[in-house]
Design a protein around this motif. Structure first.
Motif, PDB file in Angstrom:
ATOM      1  N   PHE A  43      75.566  -5.273  84.355  1.00 46.14           N
ATOM      2  CA  PHE A  43      75.392  -6.624  83.931  1.00 46.14           C
ATOM      3  C   PHE A  43      74.233  -7.272  84.484  1.00 46.14           C
ATOM      4  CE2 PHE A  43      80.059  -6.111  84.889  1.00 46.14           C
ATOM      5  CZ  PHE A  43      80.423  -6.022  83.793  1.00 46.14           C
ATOM      6  N   ASP A  44      73.241  -6.352  84.844  1.00 42.28           N
ATOM      7  CA  ASP A  44      71.811  -6.775  85.156  1.00 42.28           C
ATOM      8  C   ASP A  44      70.889  -6.710  83.826  1.00 42.28           C
ATOM      9  OD1 ASP A  44      69.282  -7.583  86.034  1.00 42.28           O
ATOM     10  OD2 ASP A  44      69.679  -6.782  88.044  1.00 42.28           O
ATOM     11  N   ARG A  45      71.009  -7.497  82.990  1.00 43.57           N
ATOM     12  CA  ARG A  45      70.208  -7.585  81.783  1.00 43.57           C
ATOM     13  C   ARG A  45      68.660  -7.577  82.003  1.00 43.57           C
ATOM     14  NH1 ARG A  45      72.747  -9.507  77.094  1.00 43.57           N
ATOM     15  NH2 ARG A  45      71.211 -10.995  76.646  1.00 43.57           N
ATOM     16  N   ALA A  46      68.125  -8.056  82.991  1.00 44.26           N
ATOM     17  CA  ALA A  46      66.607  -8.267  83.093  1.00 44.26           C
ATOM     18  C   ALA A  46      66.220  -6.892  83.843  1.00 44.26           C
ATOM     19  CB  ALA A  46      66.444  -9.508  84.192  1.00 44.26           C
ATOM     20  N   ALA A  47      66.909  -6.400  84.942  1.00 42.09           N
ATOM     21  CA  ALA A  47      66.739  -5.120  85.365  1.00 42.09           C
ATOM     22  C   ALA A  47      66.699  -3.942  84.034  1.00 42.09           C
ATOM     23  CB  ALA A  47      67.744  -4.558  86.289  1.00 42.09           C
TER      24      ALA A  47
ATOM     25  N   PHE B 118      79.741  -4.820  79.513  1.00 45.87           N
ATOM     26  CA  PHE B 118      78.492  -5.415  79.499  1.00 45.87           C
ATOM     27  C   PHE B 118      77.407  -5.449  78.316  1.00 45.87           C
ATOM     28  CE2 PHE B 118      74.106  -3.663  81.632  1.00 45.87           C
ATOM     29  CZ  PHE B 118      73.518  -4.743  81.586  1.00 45.87           C
ATOM     30  N   ILE B 119      76.844  -6.698  78.171  1.00 44.50           N
ATOM     31  CA  ILE B 119      76.484  -6.970  76.896  1.00 44.50           C
ATOM     32  C   ILE B 119      74.740  -6.699  77.109  1.00 44.50           C
ATOM     33  CG2 ILE B 119      75.540  -8.586  75.109  1.00 44.50           C
ATOM     34  CD1 ILE B 119      78.178 -10.135  75.765  1.00 44.50           C
ATOM     35  N   LEU B 120      74.113  -5.728  76.292  1.00 42.23           N
ATOM     36  CA  LEU B 120      72.930  -5.120  76.691  1.00 42.23           C
ATOM     37  C   LEU B 120      71.730  -6.214  75.965  1.00 42.23           C
ATOM     38  CD1 LEU B 120      74.770  -2.795  77.401  1.00 42.23           C
ATOM     39  CD2 LEU B 120      72.779  -1.397  77.082  1.00 42.23           C
ATOM     40  N   PRO B 121      70.631  -6.237  76.325  1.00 39.80           N
ATOM     41  CA  PRO B 121      69.543  -7.006  75.823  1.00 39.80           C
ATOM     42  C   PRO B 121      68.962  -6.292  74.361  1.00 39.80           C
ATOM     43  CG  PRO B 121      68.768  -6.262  77.839  1.00 39.80           C
ATOM     44  CD  PRO B 121      70.126  -5.485  77.792  1.00 39.80           C
ATOM     45  N   VAL B 122      69.877  -6.110  73.565  1.00 43.26           N
ATOM     46  CA  VAL B 122      69.379  -5.243  72.500  1.00 43.26           C
ATOM     47  C   VAL B 122      68.320  -6.035  71.352  1.00 43.26           C
ATOM     48  CG1 VAL B 122      71.229  -3.714  72.007  1.00 43.26           C
ATOM     49  CG2 VAL B 122      71.404  -6.015  70.871  1.00 43.26           C
ATOM     50  N   GLU B 123      68.326  -7.438  71.377  1.00 42.71           N
ATOM     51  CA  GLU B 123      67.296  -7.978  70.701  1.00 42.71           C
ATOM     52  C   GLU B 123      65.682  -7.942  71.443  1.00 42.71           C
ATOM     53  OE1 GLU B 123      68.090 -12.048  69.521  1.00 42.71           O
ATOM     54  OE2 GLU B 123      69.729 -11.588  68.195  1.00 42.71           O
ATOM     55  N   GLU B 124      65.708  -7.994  72.772  1.00 42.55           N
ATOM     56  CA  GLU B 124      64.540  -7.928  73.503  1.00 42.55           C
ATOM     57  C   GLU B 124      64.052  -6.294  73.423  1.00 42.55           C
ATOM     58  OE1 GLU B 124      67.277  -9.326  74.494  1.00 42.55           O
ATOM     59  OE2 GLU B 124      66.919 -11.323  75.371  1.00 42.55           O
ATOM     60  N   ILE B 125      65.109  -5.394  73.393  1.00 47.66           N
ATOM     61  CA  ILE B 125      64.606  -4.119  73.199  1.00 47.66           C
ATOM     62  C   ILE B 125      64.058  -4.017  71.796  1.00 47.66           C
ATOM     63  CG2 ILE B 125      65.560  -1.670  73.467  1.00 47.66           C
ATOM     64  CD1 ILE B 125      67.661  -2.791  75.582  1.00 47.66           C
ATOM     65  N   GLY B 126      64.687  -4.435  71.007  1.00 43.22           N
ATOM     66  CA  GLY B 126      64.170  -4.444  69.588  1.00 43.22           C
ATOM     67  C   GLY B 126      62.851  -4.594  69.484  1.00 43.22           C
ATOM     68  N   ALA B 127      62.512  -5.862  70.132  1.00 44.70           N
ATOM     69  CA  ALA B 127      61.210  -6.367  69.880  1.00 44.70           C
ATOM     70  C   ALA B 127      60.344  -5.585  70.639  1.00 44.70           C
ATOM     71  CB  ALA B 127      61.041  -7.757  70.767  1.00 44.70           C
ATOM     72  N   LEU B 128      60.661  -4.897  71.743  1.00 47.77           N
ATOM     73  CA  LEU B 128      59.546  -3.747  72.418  1.00 47.77           C
ATOM     74  C   LEU B 128      59.154  -2.630  71.573  1.00 47.77           C
ATOM     75  CD1 LEU B 128      61.053  -3.360  75.973  1.00 47.77           C
ATOM     76  CD2 LEU B 128      59.247  -4.825  75.263  1.00 47.77           C
ATOM     77  N   CYS B 129      60.521  -2.147  70.745  1.00 45.98           N
ATOM     78  CA  CYS B 129      60.365  -1.200  69.840  1.00 45.98           C
ATOM     79  C   CYS B 129      59.402  -1.436  68.511  1.00 45.98           C
ATOM     80  CB  CYS B 129      61.750  -0.765  69.193  1.00 45.98           C
ATOM     81  SG  CYS B 129      62.544  -0.057  70.406  1.00 45.98           S
ATOM     82  N   ARG B 130      59.449  -2.922  68.122  1.00 52.47           N
ATOM     83  CA  ARG B 130      58.723  -3.311  67.012  1.00 52.47           C
ATOM     84  C   ARG B 130      57.414  -3.328  67.123  1.00 52.47           C
ATOM     85  NH1 ARG B 130      62.788  -6.446  65.946  1.00 52.47           N
ATOM     86  NH2 ARG B 130      61.952  -8.313  66.811  1.00 52.47           N
ATOM     87  N   GLU B 131      57.088  -3.783  68.301  1.00 54.72           N
ATOM     88  CA  GLU B 131      55.554  -3.831  68.916  1.00 54.72           C
ATOM     89  C   GLU B 131      54.829  -2.675  68.800  1.00 54.72           C
ATOM     90  OE1 GLU B 131      55.729  -5.463  72.924  1.00 54.72           O
ATOM     91  OE2 GLU B 131      56.603  -7.275  72.030  1.00 54.72           O
TER      92      GLU B 131
ATOM     93  N   ARG C 218      78.823   6.812  85.212  1.00 57.94           N
ATOM     94  CA  ARG C 218      77.727   7.427  86.174  1.00 57.94           C
ATOM     95  C   ARG C 218      76.859   6.406  86.660  1.00 57.94           C
ATOM     96  NH1 ARG C 218      75.406  11.431  83.364  1.00 57.94           N
ATOM     97  NH2 ARG C 218      77.405  12.757  83.601  1.00 57.94           N
ATOM     98  N   SER C 219      76.529   5.561  85.521  1.00 60.38           N
ATOM     99  CA  SER C 219      75.474   4.263  85.745  1.00 60.38           C
ATOM    100  C   SER C 219      76.240   3.291  86.897  1.00 60.38           C
ATOM    101  CB  SER C 219      75.031   3.493  84.609  1.00 60.38           C
ATOM    102  OG  SER C 219      74.151   4.573  83.798  1.00 60.38           O
ATOM    103  N   ALA C 220      77.622   3.022  86.647  1.00 61.89           N
ATOM    104  CA  ALA C 220      78.267   2.016  87.402  1.00 61.89           C
ATOM    105  C   ALA C 220      79.059   2.667  88.632  1.00 61.89           C
ATOM    106  CB  ALA C 220      79.072   1.540  86.376  1.00 61.89           C
ATOM    107  N   GLY C 221      78.722   3.999  88.863  1.00 59.16           N
ATOM    108  CA  GLY C 221      79.208   4.431  90.148  1.00 59.16           C
ATOM    109  C   GLY C 221      80.750   4.826  90.017  1.00 59.16           C
TER     110      GLY C 221
ATOM    111  N   VAL D 201      87.391  -4.899  90.713  1.00 57.84           N
ATOM    112  CA  VAL D 201      87.235  -5.161  89.376  1.00 57.84           C
ATOM    113  C   VAL D 201      85.809  -4.962  89.032  1.00 57.84           C
ATOM    114  CG1 VAL D 201      87.557  -6.981  87.538  1.00 57.84           C
ATOM    115  CG2 VAL D 201      88.914  -7.074  89.296  1.00 57.84           C
ATOM    116  N   CYS D 202      85.471  -4.245  88.002  1.00 60.19           N
ATOM    117  CA  CYS D 202      83.921  -3.999  87.763  1.00 60.19           C
ATOM    118  C   CYS D 202      83.589  -5.258  86.742  1.00 60.19           C
ATOM    119  CB  CYS D 202      83.635  -2.690  86.802  1.00 60.19           C
ATOM    120  SG  CYS D 202      84.480  -1.544  87.397  1.00 60.19           S
ATOM    121  N   SER D 203      83.235  -6.319  87.577  1.00 63.06           N
ATOM    122  CA  SER D 203      82.772  -7.632  86.603  1.00 63.06           C
ATOM    123  C   SER D 203      81.613  -8.028  87.531  1.00 63.06           C
ATOM    124  CB  SER D 203      84.038  -8.544  86.667  1.00 63.06           C
ATOM    125  OG  SER D 203      83.787  -9.736  85.848  1.00 63.06           O
ATOM    126  N   GLY D 204      80.888  -9.027  86.986  1.00 55.64           N
ATOM    127  CA  GLY D 204      79.885  -9.644  87.581  1.00 55.64           C
ATOM    128  C   GLY D 204      78.943 -10.000  86.539  1.00 55.64           C
ATOM    129  N   GLY D 205      77.728 -10.782  87.102  1.00 52.59           N
ATOM    130  CA  GLY D 205      76.641 -11.429  86.339  1.00 52.59           C
ATOM    131  C   GLY D 205      77.195 -12.610  85.633  1.00 52.59           C
TER     132      GLY D 205
END
Ligand code: PMP
Length: 373
Positions: free
Chosen positions: A119-123, A149-162, A338-341, A290-294
């Motif tokens: 849930f840490d999209r910025a990280a 967990f919603i991943l920041p795909v629009e921002e990742i897409g911008a990195l790819c396009r650049e 693995r990422s979430a432990g 519960v695996c929740s947060g953010g």
């Protein structure tokens, strides 16, 4: 029965879906195979679904909507179009095996994972930024099937396009639920199933295609350019060898119409409300993690949890014995665990659809309280 496993497949569909499938089986042959009325009706049914999907995802050209048999099929087409032996490919730490296994099967690919806490999209974005330079392709799930967990795909897409890096999005858990504009996302490929939040039948999937060249997985008849020994070089024919799943596609069209009529934002709001209700109730139960947060914007309608000293698969079986359908274990996504432990324990996953109700969540919690006591 309470069905809380819509992240696998939505069970309850709008009645129009089955009606369209039966109608199509009775009236339609194969599109592009003959100029007679049953073939023409089939072509029309298939094209209408392409149009409906293009409308939902903001695409001008319905011919760039390719029909597949599942999200896995769509992902294989996309991944094998952008990755080859010797490549370095960047993915998130929350990918499904439908992404990781095709990459492994290509062989000799260095797969790097952008890691970040749940849930840490910025990280996560920061982690993509640190690793992206020099990679051959980026593949990222829009929503984790295990944790919502919603991943920041629009921002990742911008990195790819650049950097002009090919970008593939696995929208298996977001299509029909989160606003998804193909042109705005700027991905080269977006893969999705028809049988989850698009409320279509099993055996359907979609691959939305941009301008990048695509590689075929199957070659065969397309009903077009039959004198050629190679597959046509235009979409969708290039990727649609063999007879279409016409009843499935007609059903999928009705599913997409239903989603468009309700509005994905309305469906998401409903599922988030149920998820919030569930997380609140689970937090009161002894021994439940519960695996929740953010913030709410980083979560969809999927909730994973563990119960202390209780094997999650056993708990899943006990719930099934009480008429409650959930999914327990690793959910085909060991990397996400693995990422979430939670790789050692797995989790119990509850996932909703528009047809679930707050009363079902209350009943689920009552049964769970009794079982874990
Ligand atoms: N990716 C994700 C994130 C998923 O959740 C799923 C389905 N569990 C898939 C891919 C594969 O979808 P399908 O079963 O339609 O191939």
């Amino acid at each position: 029965m309470i069905y809380f496993d819509s992240a696998a497949t939505t069970l309850q569909k709008p009645p129009s879906v089955a009606r369209a499938m039966v109608r199509t089986m009775k009236a339609c042959a194969s599109p592009g195979r003959g100029g007679h009325p049953p073939a023409n009706r089939a072509a029309e049914a298939v094209y209408r679904c392409r149009q409906e999907a293009a409308g939902l995802f903001g695409m001008d050209d319905p011919q760039r909507v390719v029909f597949t048999s599942s999200a896995t099929h769509a992902l294989n087409l996309a991944i094998k179009s952008v990755a080859a032996p010797g490549d370095r490919v960047l993915v998130s730490g929350y990918e499904h095996n439908a992404v990781l296994r095709p990459l492994a099967a290509i062989g000799n690919i260095r797969v790097e994972q952008a890691a970040a806490p749940l849930f840490d999209r910025a990280a996560l974005l920061e982690s993509f930024l640190r690793r992206i330079d020099g990679v051959s392709a980026v593949i990222c799930t829009h929503v984790s099937n295990v944790f919502g967990f919603i991943l920041p795909v629009e921002e990742i897409g911008a990195l790819c396009r650049e950097r002009q890096i090919p970008f593939v999005v696995d929208a298996a858990q977001s299509a029909g639920l989160l606003p998804l504009s193909f042109p705005r996302l700027g991905a080269d490929f977006v893969a999705m199933p028809g049988h989850k939040s698009l409320y279509g039948p099993q055996g359907t999937g979609l691959l939305l295609c941009g301008e990048r060249p695509v590689r075929t997985l199957l070659e065969g008849g397309t009903g077009s350019l039959s004198a050629l020994s190679e597959m046509p070089d235009f979409l969708p024919d290039r990727l649609e060898a063999g007879t279409h799943n016409v009843p499935g596609i007609a059903g999928l069209r009705e599913g997409i119409r239903f989603v468009r009529a309700r509005g994905p934002e309305h469906i998401l709001r409903h599922e988030r409300q149920l998820a919030g209700q569930l997380v609140g109730a689970l937090s009161q139960l002894p021994g439940v993690t519960v695996c929740s947060g953010g913030p709410e914007e980083s979560r969809s309608g999927v909730v994973s949890f563990c119960v202390r000293d209780t094997d999650c698969e056993t708990l899943g079986d006990l719930l099934a014995g009480e008429g409650i359908c959930v999914r327990a274990g690793l959910h085909c996504a060991p990397a996400a665990h693995r990422s979430a432990g939670t790789l050692e324990t797995g989790t119990v996953r509850v996932s909703f659809s528009i047809f679930n109700t707050p009363a079902q969540v209350r009943q689920f919690c009552t049964v769970l309280r009794r079982l874990i006591r």
